[in-house]
Write a protein that holds these residues in place. Structure first.
Motif, PDB file in Angstrom:
ATOM      1  N   GLY A 102       0.809  -1.178   0.000  1.00  0.00           N
ATOM      2  CA  GLY A 102       0.000   0.000   0.000  1.00  0.00           C
ATOM      3  C   GLY A 102       0.859   1.251   0.000  1.00  0.00           C
ATOM      4  O   GLY A 102       2.081   1.209  -0.079  1.00  0.00           O
ATOM      5  N   LEU A 103       0.198   2.361   0.100  1.00  0.00           N
ATOM      6  CA  LEU A 103       0.857   3.663   0.103  1.00  0.00           C
ATOM      7  C   LEU A 103       0.109   4.578   1.057  1.00  0.00           C
ATOM      8  O   LEU A 103      -1.117   4.712   0.970  1.00  0.00           O
ATOM      9  N   VAL A 104       0.846   5.194   1.984  1.00  0.00           N
ATOM     10  CA  VAL A 104       0.284   6.138   2.937  1.00  0.00           C
ATOM     11  C   VAL A 104       0.749   7.530   2.525  1.00  0.00           C
ATOM     12  O   VAL A 104       1.949   7.753   2.361  1.00  0.00           O
ATOM     13  N   THR A 105      -0.212   8.457   2.350  1.00  0.00           N
ATOM     14  CA  THR A 105       0.138   9.832   2.000  1.00  0.00           C
ATOM     15  C   THR A 105      -0.042  10.711   3.234  1.00  0.00           C
ATOM     16  O   THR A 105      -1.127  10.768   3.812  1.00  0.00           O
ATOM     17  N   LEU A 106       1.056  11.363   3.639  1.00  0.00           N
ATOM     18  CA  LEU A 106       1.066  12.245   4.802  1.00  0.00           C
ATOM     19  C   LEU A 106       1.446  13.647   4.359  1.00  0.00           C
ATOM     20  O   LEU A 106       2.287  13.814   3.475  1.00  0.00           O
ATOM     21  N   SER A 107       0.853  14.662   4.985  1.00  0.00           N
ATOM     22  CA  SER A 107       1.230  16.011   4.621  1.00  0.00           C
ATOM     23  C   SER A 107       2.003  16.673   5.750  1.00  0.00           C
ATOM     24  O   SER A 107       1.796  16.385   6.926  1.00  0.00           O
ATOM     25  N   PHE A 108       2.907  17.556   5.338  1.00  0.00           N
ATOM     26  CA  PHE A 108       3.821  18.254   6.230  1.00  0.00           C
ATOM     27  C   PHE A 108       3.819  19.738   5.875  1.00  0.00           C
ATOM     28  O   PHE A 108       3.610  20.088   4.713  1.00  0.00           O
ATOM     29  N   PRO A 109       4.096  20.611   6.856  1.00  0.00           N
ATOM     30  CA  PRO A 109       4.180  22.034   6.535  1.00  0.00           C
ATOM     31  C   PRO A 109       5.384  22.338   5.638  1.00  0.00           C
ATOM     32  O   PRO A 109       5.344  23.243   4.819  1.00  0.00           O
ATOM     33  N   SER A 110       6.450  21.547   5.784  1.00  0.00           N
ATOM     34  CA  SER A 110       7.655  21.730   4.972  1.00  0.00           C
ATOM     35  C   SER A 110       8.386  20.396   4.853  1.00  0.00           C
ATOM     36  O   SER A 110       8.489  19.649   5.829  1.00  0.00           O
ATOM     37  N   LEU A 111       8.904  20.115   3.661  1.00  0.00           N
ATOM     38  CA  LEU A 111       9.701  18.899   3.469  1.00  0.00           C
ATOM     39  C   LEU A 111      11.183  19.154   3.701  1.00  0.00           C
ATOM     40  O   LEU A 111      11.976  18.220   3.738  1.00  0.00           O
ATOM     41  N   GLY A 112      11.574  20.421   3.870  1.00  0.00           N
ATOM     42  CA  GLY A 112      12.978  20.779   4.050  1.00  0.00           C
ATOM     43  C   GLY A 112      13.681  19.994   5.156  1.00  0.00           C
ATOM     44  O   GLY A 112      14.724  19.377   4.910  1.00  0.00           O
ATOM     45  N   PRO A 113      13.149  19.999   6.384  1.00  0.00           N
ATOM     46  CA  PRO A 113      13.809  19.255   7.461  1.00  0.00           C
ATOM     47  C   PRO A 113      13.928  17.754   7.172  1.00  0.00           C
ATOM     48  O   PRO A 113      14.925  17.126   7.517  1.00  0.00           O
ATOM     49  N   LEU A 114      12.913  17.185   6.526  1.00  0.00           N
ATOM     50  CA  LEU A 114      12.957  15.754   6.191  1.00  0.00           C
ATOM     51  C   LEU A 114      14.060  15.477   5.165  1.00  0.00           C
ATOM     52  O   LEU A 114      14.790  14.491   5.281  1.00  0.00           O
ATOM     53  N   LEU A 115      14.155  16.337   4.162  1.00  0.00           N
ATOM     54  CA  LEU A 115      15.198  16.170   3.144  1.00  0.00           C
ATOM     55  C   LEU A 115      16.587  16.309   3.758  1.00  0.00           C
ATOM     56  O   LEU A 115      17.494  15.551   3.412  1.00  0.00           O
ATOM     57  N   GLU A 116      16.749  17.268   4.653  1.00  0.00           N
ATOM     58  CA  GLU A 116      18.051  17.441   5.320  1.00  0.00           C
ATOM     59  C   GLU A 116      18.441  16.181   6.081  1.00  0.00           C
ATOM     60  O   GLU A 116      19.564  15.697   5.969  1.00  0.00           O
ATOM     61  N   ARG A 117      17.506  15.647   6.863  1.00  0.00           N
ATOM     62  CA  ARG A 117      17.813  14.443   7.645  1.00  0.00           C
ATOM     63  C   ARG A 117      18.044  13.231   6.756  1.00  0.00           C
ATOM     64  O   ARG A 117      18.861  12.369   7.065  1.00  0.00           O
ATOM     65  N   SER A 118      17.326  13.162   5.630  1.00  0.00           N
ATOM     66  CA  SER A 118      17.479  11.989   4.760  1.00  0.00           C
ATOM     67  C   SER A 118      18.863  11.933   4.118  1.00  0.00           C
ATOM     68  O   SER A 118      19.285  10.879   3.665  1.00  0.00           O
ATOM     69  N   GLY A 119      19.568  13.062   4.091  1.00  0.00           N
ATOM     70  CA  GLY A 119      20.923  13.075   3.544  1.00  0.00           C
ATOM     71  C   GLY A 119      22.008  13.056   4.603  1.00  0.00           C
ATOM     72  O   GLY A 119      23.203  13.091   4.282  1.00  0.00           O
ATOM     73  N   ASP A 120      21.624  12.980   5.870  1.00  0.00           N
ATOM     74  CA  ASP A 120      22.592  12.989   6.975  1.00  0.00           C
ATOM     75  C   ASP A 120      23.341  11.659   7.017  1.00  0.00           C
ATOM     76  O   ASP A 120      22.742  10.605   7.242  1.00  0.00           O
ATOM     77  N   GLU A 121      24.627  11.717   6.816  1.00  0.00           N
ATOM     78  CA  GLU A 121      25.440  10.496   6.736  1.00  0.00           C
ATOM     79  C   GLU A 121      25.375   9.655   8.015  1.00  0.00           C
ATOM     80  O   GLU A 121      25.386   8.427   7.945  1.00  0.00           O
ATOM     81  N   SER A 122      25.270  10.290   9.173  1.00  0.00           N
ATOM     82  CA  SER A 122      25.201   9.511  10.421  1.00  0.00           C
ATOM     83  C   SER A 122      23.902   8.704  10.480  1.00  0.00           C
ATOM     84  O   SER A 122      23.866   7.611  11.048  1.00  0.00           O
ATOM     85  N   ILE A 123      22.832   9.232   9.896  1.00  0.00           N
ATOM     86  CA  ILE A 123      21.566   8.498   9.842  1.00  0.00           C
ATOM     87  C   ILE A 123      21.634   7.424   8.761  1.00  0.00           C
ATOM     88  O   ILE A 123      21.258   6.266   8.978  1.00  0.00           O
TER      89      ILE A 123
END
Length: 105
Positions: free
Chosen positions: A1-22
């Motif tokens: 399936g697919l869950v669609t969630l909305s956020f006020p901004s995707l900026g923080p998510l994109l930053e964390r998704s590129g964090d090498e430690s994560i």
């Protein structure tokens, strides 16, 4: 399936998704983030696969205040997500769709 969630901004998510430690701790899992582009509403969107393979579409709400649930939020710590927009369930042809609908009712 697919869950669609909305956020006020995707900026923080994109930053964390590129964090090498994560990313280091997620290597070898199914985790993936891909920019989808704009939705039919003109909103920015990401397709995210969590470490176990569940799929999510994260959208940046054009009107975050208008999308927040007027009933408030659940207890606990703050959450960046503001709404669950859609749940898509993929089922085989000929399945008991009435039974599936009853489960989610």
């Amino acid at each position: 399936g697919l869950v669609t969630l909305s956020f006020p901004s995707l900026g923080p998510l994109l930053e964390r998704s590129g964090d090498e430690s994560i990313l280091k701790s997620l290597r070898g899992s199914q985790f993936d983030v891909m920019e989808e582009g704009q939705t039919d509403r003109g909103e920015r969107a990401l397709l995210v696969t969590d470490p176990w393979g569940s799929k999510f579409r994260l959208v940046e709400a054009a009107d975050p205040d208008g999308e927040r649930d007027s009933r408030g939020t659940q207890g606990g710590g703050p959450s960046e997500g503001i709404a669950l927009r859609d749940l898509t369930v993929y089922v085989p042809a000929g399945c008991n769709i009435v039974g599936i609908a009853r489960f989610y009712d």
